[in-house]
Design a protein around this motif. Structure first.
Motif, PDB file in Angstrom:
ATOM      1  N   ASP A  26     -45.880 -59.589 -50.907  1.00 22.73           N
ATOM      2  CA  ASP A  26     -46.386 -59.768 -50.093  1.00 22.73           C
ATOM      3  C   ASP A  26     -45.882 -59.600 -48.534  1.00 22.73           C
ATOM      4  O   ASP A  26     -46.081 -59.523 -48.108  1.00 22.73           O
ATOM      5  CB  ASP A  26     -48.009 -60.792 -49.419  1.00 22.73           C
ATOM      6  N   ALA A  27     -44.661 -59.944 -48.519  1.00 23.73           N
ATOM      7  CA  ALA A  27     -44.316 -60.436 -47.402  1.00 23.73           C
ATOM      8  C   ALA A  27     -43.255 -58.841 -46.582  1.00 23.73           C
ATOM      9  O   ALA A  27     -43.036 -58.499 -45.388  1.00 23.73           O
ATOM     10  CB  ALA A  27     -43.085 -61.249 -47.232  1.00 23.73           C
ATOM     11  N   ALA A  28     -43.213 -58.042 -47.721  1.00 19.34           N
ATOM     12  CA  ALA A  28     -43.040 -56.487 -47.282  1.00 19.34           C
ATOM     13  C   ALA A  28     -44.380 -55.595 -47.428  1.00 19.34           C
ATOM     14  O   ALA A  28     -43.915 -54.291 -46.589  1.00 19.34           O
ATOM     15  CB  ALA A  28     -42.717 -55.810 -48.729  1.00 19.34           C
ATOM     16  N   GLY A  29     -45.792 -56.358 -47.180  1.00 15.01           N
ATOM     17  CA  GLY A  29     -46.352 -55.008 -47.185  1.00 15.01           C
ATOM     18  C   GLY A  29     -46.843 -55.746 -48.192  1.00 15.01           C
ATOM     19  O   GLY A  29     -47.219 -55.293 -49.782  1.00 15.01           O
TER      20      GLY A  29
ATOM     21  N   ARG B 123     -45.092 -53.699 -43.010  1.00 15.03           N
ATOM     22  CA  ARG B 123     -43.715 -54.054 -42.127  1.00 15.03           C
ATOM     23  C   ARG B 123     -43.038 -52.587 -42.239  1.00 15.03           C
ATOM     24  O   ARG B 123     -42.340 -52.017 -43.773  1.00 15.03           O
ATOM     25  CB  ARG B 123     -42.827 -54.835 -43.178  1.00 15.03           C
ATOM     26  N   THR B 124     -42.182 -52.748 -41.578  1.00 13.88           N
ATOM     27  CA  THR B 124     -41.756 -50.857 -41.137  1.00 13.88           C
ATOM     28  C   THR B 124     -39.508 -50.856 -41.885  1.00 13.88           C
ATOM     29  O   THR B 124     -39.759 -50.307 -42.240  1.00 13.88           O
ATOM     30  CB  THR B 124     -41.308 -50.345 -39.682  1.00 13.88           C
TER      31      THR B 124
ATOM     32  N   ASN C  99     -35.610 -50.238 -49.002  1.00 11.28           N
ATOM     33  CA  ASN C  99     -36.900 -49.590 -47.923  1.00 11.28           C
ATOM     34  C   ASN C  99     -37.813 -48.125 -48.795  1.00 11.28           C
ATOM     35  O   ASN C  99     -38.875 -47.373 -48.952  1.00 11.28           O
ATOM     36  CB  ASN C  99     -37.116 -48.945 -46.661  1.00 11.28           C
ATOM     37  N   ALA C 100     -36.830 -47.420 -49.512  1.00  8.09           N
ATOM     38  CA  ALA C 100     -36.803 -45.759 -49.493  1.00  8.09           C
ATOM     39  C   ALA C 100     -37.849 -46.162 -50.628  1.00  8.09           C
ATOM     40  O   ALA C 100     -38.747 -46.010 -51.283  1.00  8.09           O
ATOM     41  CB  ALA C 100     -36.065 -44.778 -49.618  1.00  8.09           C
ATOM     42  N   ARG C 101     -36.771 -47.014 -51.883  1.00  5.75           N
ATOM     43  CA  ARG C 101     -37.466 -47.372 -53.163  1.00  5.75           C
ATOM     44  C   ARG C 101     -38.970 -47.952 -53.107  1.00  5.75           C
ATOM     45  O   ARG C 101     -39.527 -48.153 -54.066  1.00  5.75           O
ATOM     46  CB  ARG C 101     -36.223 -48.368 -53.731  1.00  5.75           C
TER      47      ARG C 101
END
Ligand SMILES: Cc1cc2nc3c(=O)[nH]c(=O)nc-3n(C[C@H](O)[C@H](O)[C@H](O)COP(=O)(O)OP(=O)(O)OC[C@H]3O[C@@H](n4cnc5c(N)ncnc54)[C@H](O)[C@@H]3O)c2cc1C
Length: 386
Positions: free
Chosen positions: A283-286, A270-271, A326-328
């Motif tokens: 998992d929803a985040a990738g 996920r971007t 996102n960065a963390r």
């Protein structure tokens, strides 16, 4: 809890009672935050998973205050790896094998004891932001019944099939080409060949099957298989049998009669890990193929890394929180997923694996650098918060 008895306003609503959702709900409740954890499935539920909490994941759970998980399931400390007719038995740092039915039910109980309100058979659907009130509107669906509520923050721990943001950010979840799908089940009885204390892993060109003894000596199976292979074999049971046979691992009749659970395609990214007053976790985040058995570790470490940002978002939401998350997440989780990608790529070359296995079997210590690397600690969320 009945839906019409649920309070209208919450600090946080967490969607999904998998490892990611329960751990973040538990952590936030321990800060005195009012958390509603809503799970779509009837509870307790099964899930396709290898069920192995590796040593690094156990330490991450210790840090989260959930170290008592070590009393569940069974310990393991070896990997019996097979490809073609070649095999190797390798040492592993001690982990714990627990069925997801038992593990997730235990995590939910810990969350409830910490003050979390829990609803099962309840789907979370996002509604627009109420900008004046500074809250996210949410629709809870329980069968034919619905209830509108709101929260300062929504956390999406809704797993691989995540649909929470599908209307707000449709193209942001990309599935990798050639991605496998997961299947799994648990058996009360299985051949004695599958001894306790050892993960048995059968690898073939069409995917791999992991078998491990969990609580009450039950045998848990988790497999990542090519969707085309499952189709050609006529279903998950025959596809798993096909892989086991190729390695000479025993099959048994009940394999064909089991209730198999499946997942969507596994490797995905996920971007953007959020939207207004929404942050996405687990998992929803990738995710990447599960060979190294780290997915639950990523979920726990992700929850720890998200905790300070979630607390910030509850007291004062800022759009920049999504970029910071996102960065963390890239530092704490995605960096580890890249390593898993590398291992999974080797396993997709059975000839290479078969050439390596006799050597690994003769010198099991040669795998130590890889297992040590996989076993490294997740960055502590306090350090990450700086
Ligand atoms: C075959 C296989 C083997 C694996 N083996 C291992 C292993 O041995 N060790 C390991 O560490 N990891 C393993 N994994 C990975 C691990 O299963 C996942 O990484 C982990 O479950 C992620 O947890 P999660 O909470 O993000 O998602 P999940 O555990 O999938 O939980 C998501 C939950 O959200 C619920 N949900 C979905 N949508 C909604 C909604 N709108 N509202 C409310 N609820 C919703 C779902 O019903 C589900 O219960 C394996 C995975 C597979 C597929």
């Amino acid at each position: 809890m009945r839906l019409n008895a649920v309070a209208r306003d919450w600090d946080v609503v967490v969607a999904g009672a998998g490892v990611a959702g329960t751990v973040i709900a538990y952590r936030l409740a321990r800060h005195g935050v009012r958390v509603l954890l809503a799970e779509k499935a009837a509870w307790p539920r099964d899930k396709a998973c290898g069920g192995c909490l590796n040593a690094a994941t156990l330490r991450a759970l210790d840090q989260a205050g959930l170290g008592a998980v070590r009393h569940l399931g069974r310990p393991y400390s070896q990997l019996a790896l097979a490809s073609g007719r070649r095999r190797a038995t390798l040492p592993l740092p001690e982990g714990r094998a627990i069925s997801r039915r038992q593990l997730d039910a235990w995590l939910v109980r810990q969350a409830i004891q910490a003050g979390v309100a829990f609803l099962d058979s309840t789907q979370v659907v996002l509604r627009p932001v109420d900008s004046q009130a500074g809250r996210r509107r949410i629709l809870l669906r329980q069968g034919q019944t619905q209830r509108s509520i709101s929260a300062r923050l929504v956390i999406g721990g809704d797993g691989l099939g995540s649909r929470l943001l599908r209307e707000e950010a449709p193209g942001e979840l990309q599935v990798a080409e050639g991605s496998r799908i997961g299947v799994g089940t648990t058996f009360d009885e299985a051949p004695a060949f599958y001894t306790a204390g050892r993960i048995h892993m059968a690898c073939a060109a069409s995917g791999y099957v992991g078998l491990v003894r969990v609580e009450s000596d039950r045998l848990n199976i988790g497999a990542a298989l090519d969707p085309g292979w499952i189709k050609r074999c006529g279903g998950p049971a025959a596809a798993v049998q096909g892989v086991l046979r190729q390695t000479g691992f025993p099959c048994w009749n009940a394999l064909g009669e089991a209730d198999w659970h499946g997942t969507p395609q596994l490797t995905r990214r996920r971007t953007r890990l959020g939207s207004e007053r929404v942050l996405i976790l687990g998992d929803a985040a990738g995710y990447v193929e599960p060979f190294t058995g780290e997915g639950m570790g990523w979920a726990v470490a992700g929850a720890a890394a998200l905790e300070p940002l979630a607390l910030e978002g509850i007291s004062a939401w800022r759009p920049a929180l999504v970029e910071r998350w996102n960065a963390r997440h890239a530092r704490v989780v995605r960096a580890r997923q890249r390593g898993c990608h590398g291992v999974a790529a080797v396993l997709r070359r059975p000839r290479l694996l078969q050439a390596t296995l006799p050597w690994l079997d003769a010198v099991p210590a040669s795998v130590a650098p890889l297992t040590a690397w996989l076993d490294r600690d997740y960055p502590c969320h306090r350090r990450e918060a700086q």
